[in-house]
Design a protein around this motif. Structure first.
Motif, PDB file in Angstrom:
ATOM      1  N   GLY A 107       0.807  -1.212   0.000  1.00 56.55           N
ATOM      2  CA  GLY A 107       0.000   0.000   0.000  1.00 56.55           C
ATOM      3  C   GLY A 107       0.840   1.263   0.000  1.00 56.55           C
ATOM      4  N   ALA A 108       1.925   1.281   0.809  1.00 47.94           N
ATOM      5  CA  ALA A 108       2.764   2.470   0.895  1.00 47.94           C
ATOM      6  C   ALA A 108       3.580   2.696  -0.367  1.00 47.94           C
ATOM      7  N   ALA A 109       3.772   1.647  -1.182  1.00 47.50           N
ATOM      8  CA  ALA A 109       4.518   1.796  -2.431  1.00 47.50           C
ATOM      9  C   ALA A 109       3.842   2.766  -3.384  1.00 47.50           C
ATOM     10  N   VAL A 110       2.550   2.994  -3.186  1.00 39.22           N
ATOM     11  CA  VAL A 110       1.823   3.976  -4.003  1.00 39.22           C
ATOM     12  C   VAL A 110       2.498   5.338  -3.921  1.00 39.22           C
ATOM     13  N   GLY A 111       3.053   5.675  -2.760  1.00 32.76           N
ATOM     14  CA  GLY A 111       3.667   6.984  -2.576  1.00 32.76           C
ATOM     15  C   GLY A 111       4.926   7.197  -3.389  1.00 32.76           C
ATOM     16  N   THR A 112       5.608   6.119  -3.778  1.00 33.01           N
ATOM     17  CA  THR A 112       6.848   6.246  -4.538  1.00 33.01           C
ATOM     18  C   THR A 112       6.661   5.866  -5.999  1.00 33.01           C
ATOM     19  N   VAL A 113       6.058   4.726  -6.238  1.00 33.19           N
ATOM     20  CA  VAL A 113       5.985   4.180  -7.596  1.00 33.19           C
ATOM     21  C   VAL A 113       4.891   4.855  -8.425  1.00 33.19           C
ATOM     22  N   SER A 114       3.706   5.018  -7.848  1.00 27.91           N
ATOM     23  CA  SER A 114       2.549   5.475  -8.635  1.00 27.91           C
ATOM     24  C   SER A 114       2.727   6.862  -9.245  1.00 27.91           C
ATOM     25  N   PRO A 115       3.155   7.897  -8.477  1.00 29.43           N
ATOM     26  CA  PRO A 115       3.297   9.214  -9.109  1.00 29.43           C
ATOM     27  C   PRO A 115       4.243   9.207 -10.305  1.00 29.43           C
ATOM     28  N   SER A 116       5.402   8.554 -10.147  1.00 28.73           N
ATOM     29  CA  SER A 116       6.382   8.525 -11.240  1.00 28.73           C
ATOM     30  C   SER A 116       5.845   7.766 -12.447  1.00 28.73           C
ATOM     31  N   TYR A 117       5.242   6.610 -12.198  1.00 23.37           N
ATOM     32  CA  TYR A 117       4.808   5.782 -13.311  1.00 23.37           C
ATOM     33  C   TYR A 117       3.598   6.389 -14.025  1.00 23.37           C
ATOM     34  N   ILE A 118       2.653   6.925 -13.273  1.00 20.22           N
ATOM     35  CA  ILE A 118       1.473   7.518 -13.910  1.00 20.22           C
ATOM     36  C   ILE A 118       1.869   8.741 -14.724  1.00 20.22           C
ATOM     37  N   ALA A 119       2.822   9.532 -14.205  1.00 21.62           N
ATOM     38  CA  ALA A 119       3.323  10.672 -14.974  1.00 21.62           C
ATOM     39  C   ALA A 119       3.951  10.203 -16.278  1.00 21.62           C
ATOM     40  N   ALA A 120       4.668   9.081 -16.202  1.00 22.61           N
ATOM     41  CA  ALA A 120       5.326   8.546 -17.397  1.00 22.61           C
ATOM     42  C   ALA A 120       4.315   8.034 -18.415  1.00 22.61           C
ATOM     43  N   ARG A 121       3.207   7.484 -17.960  1.00 24.32           N
ATOM     44  CA  ARG A 121       2.203   6.943 -18.888  1.00 24.32           C
ATOM     45  C   ARG A 121       1.494   8.050 -19.663  1.00 24.32           C
ATOM     46  N   PHE A 122       1.281   9.214 -19.043  1.00 25.96           N
ATOM     47  CA  PHE A 122       0.481  10.247 -19.681  1.00 25.96           C
ATOM     48  C   PHE A 122       1.282  11.420 -20.216  1.00 25.96           C
ATOM     49  N   PHE A 123       2.533  11.548 -19.801  1.00 33.43           N
ATOM     50  CA  PHE A 123       3.365  12.664 -20.263  1.00 33.43           C
ATOM     51  C   PHE A 123       4.687  12.111 -20.775  1.00 33.43           C
ATOM     52  N   HIS A 124       5.035  12.468 -21.999  1.00 37.31           N
ATOM     53  CA  HIS A 124       6.282  12.008 -22.583  1.00 37.31           C
ATOM     54  C   HIS A 124       7.166  13.212 -22.909  1.00 37.31           C
ATOM     55  N   LYS A 125       6.614  14.167 -23.600  1.00 36.15           N
ATOM     56  CA  LYS A 125       7.376  15.390 -23.882  1.00 36.15           C
ATOM     57  C   LYS A 125       7.555  16.238 -22.623  1.00 36.15           C
ATOM     58  N   ASP A 126       6.565  16.254 -21.743  1.00 36.65           N
ATOM     59  CA  ASP A 126       6.596  17.092 -20.537  1.00 36.65           C
ATOM     60  C   ASP A 126       6.755  16.252 -19.272  1.00 36.65           C
ATOM     61  N   ARG A 127       7.433  15.113 -19.380  1.00 38.74           N
ATOM     62  CA  ARG A 127       7.531  14.194 -18.252  1.00 38.74           C
ATOM     63  C   ARG A 127       8.233  14.832 -17.053  1.00 38.74           C
ATOM     64  N   ALA A 128       9.363  15.497 -17.283  1.00 38.35           N
ATOM     65  CA  ALA A 128      10.116  16.108 -16.176  1.00 38.35           C
ATOM     66  C   ALA A 128       9.301  17.204 -15.507  1.00 38.35           C
ATOM     67  N   GLN A 129       8.605  18.013 -16.307  1.00 34.15           N
ATOM     68  CA  GLN A 129       7.772  19.086 -15.745  1.00 34.15           C
ATOM     69  C   GLN A 129       6.641  18.512 -14.903  1.00 34.15           C
ATOM     70  N   ALA A 130       6.017  17.459 -15.393  1.00 32.68           N
ATOM     71  CA  ALA A 130       4.921  16.830 -14.642  1.00 32.68           C
ATOM     72  C   ALA A 130       5.422  16.269 -13.323  1.00 32.68           C
TER      73      ALA A 130
END
Length: 421
Positions: free
Chosen positions: A334-357
């Motif tokens: 459950g706590a892994a959501v705090g580390t893995v989910s934000p990075s991975y979800i940002a990667a799925r929806f943002f490619h050109k603006d990944r760092a900004q997201a």
């Protein structure tokens, strides 16, 4: 003709082998960043509070303010680093940040003034915001095979827990035997001698060839991905979810020792439970990454959030041994959501603006940490039946899961309206 065909097959095999070696090297470098830098800034730095206070003849609470300065600085630093990574290759800003981090650790070994320690802590927080999760995500995701992206990312991010498990006893022994100044110096040398050369020799990104049956432009649901811009409404919802990830998971992790003490556990049991909790988090990150690669984005996120709620319910039922076992089993996932989910979800929806997201998400996570941990500590103090304090955390996890699912749905709706990449 047969010889030519054989030569082509050999060249293809060598090329594939070279690609795999490059990917593994980038994964190793990313994991090392989390093992050293993330663990030093988020775990090991706390070990220095007491010896610094004793050396300066001041209180521990005053020295502990360095964590506040570090957290505030990371909030300001994240957007700056996101801007840098958007305009330059990952290697150059990362090398500069690691060099600065090593210098700041060295300065901490010689500074003997509390105001200067606050300045160093602020600068460490500013640099830290751009040399761990953000570059690690960019390094791994730009080279990892499509069907192994989340797993490789979660393996790299799990290095933070591994680093804490390794460095905490080592640094504690260094402080006890050689003083905190020498311990800071050794940490500075580790960063300079291990990380700087590793990043310097990191191979440039080579786009991977599409494997048979693999569609790099599709997400885990089979739908086409697009290079979406930062749409304000779904992005703000995602930021709110990221805020709650740290507000909840770190509220549990950092308040667990004092809570176990309130439940009547002795020091040895508390040390064992906190160590097992860190191990659970280590395994949970890898498991969540595996699920993101195998399941739909919504399903994997919902399963992880449900695990977080089960772990908080287990805390409410403490000190029951079965409840303690339930916490250890479900907390890490459950706590892994705090580390893995934000990075991975940002990667799925943002490619050109990944760092900004990602920079915005790190601001949300830092704000959640700064507010959630002290609020949970206060609730444990003021609520007579202190176990019931965790019901508040469980309710927030429910809100967090709804925010994640809503953001994912809105992003997919936007993807259907835009032309595919």
């Amino acid at each position: 003709m047969g010889a030519g065909f054989t030569a082509l097959c050999i060249m293809k095999m060598m090329s594939q082998r070279k690609e795999r070696i490059q990917i593994l090297y980038r994964l190793l470098v990313s994991t090392m960043l989390m093992v050293l830098v993330h663990a030093i800034a988020n775990n090991v730095l706390a070990l220095f509070i007491t010896p610094i206070a004793q050396s300066l003849g001041t209180s521990r609470s005053e020295v502990a303010l360095l964590n506040t300065f570090k957290a505030i600085a990371s909030i300001f630093g994240a957007p700056v680093w996101g801007w840098l990574y958007k305009r330059a290759k990952v290697k150059l800003p990362l090398l500069g940040g690691l060099a600065a981090f090593a210098v700041l650790l060295y300065l901490m070994s010689i500074v003997r003034s509390l105001p200067l320690i606050y300045v160093m802590a602020f600068l460490i927080g500013f640099v830290f915001a751009g040399i761990t999760v953000m570059p690690v995500t960019l390094i791994v995701l730009e080279a990892a095979p499509e069907r192994q992206r989340a797993l490789m990312l979660s393996i790299a991010l799990s290095g933070s827990g591994l680093g804490g498990m390794i460095l905490n006893p080592v640094v504690n022994a260094l402080i006890q035997n050689h003083g905190y100044g020498r311990a800071f110096l050794i940490l500075s040398l580790l960063v300079a001698l291990l990380l700087l050369p590793s990043v310097w020799f990191m191979p440039a990104h080579v786009p991977l060839k599409t494997a048979k049956g693999e569609t790099p432009a599709a997400d885990s649901s089979g739908k086409k991905r697009t290079d979406q811009k930062l749409k304000l409404k779904p992005y703000l919802i995602l930021l709110a979810a990221c805020f709650l990830t740290s507000f909840t998971s770190l509220a549990v992790l950092l308040n667990l020792p004092s809570y176990l003490q309130l439940c009547g556990y002795d020091f040895a049991a508390i040390s064992l439970m906190t160590s097992l909790g860190s191990a659970s988090l280590l395994v949970g990150k890898i498991l969540l990454g595996y699920l993101y690669d195998r399941l739909d984005l919504k399903k994997a996120t919902l399963i992880a959030c449900a695990s977080g709620m089960i772990s908080t319910i287990s805390l409410v039922l403490m000190p029951n041994p079965v409840a303690l076992a339930g916490y250890l089993i479900f907390f890490g996932f459950g706590a892994a959501v705090g580390t893995v989910s934000p990075s991975y979800i940002a990667a799925r929806f943002f490619h050109k603006d990944r760092a900004q997201a990602m920079s915005g998400m790190q601001v949300g996570i830092a704000l959640g940490t700064a507010t959630g941990v002290p609020l949970m500590a206060k609730l444990l103090e003021v609520i007579p039946q202190f176990q019931l304090s965790w019901l508040f955390t469980g309710a927030l996890i429910g809100v967090m899961s709804l925010l994640f699912l809503t953001a994912i749905r809105l992003y997919r709706q936007e993807a259907q309206r835009e032309p595919t990449a």
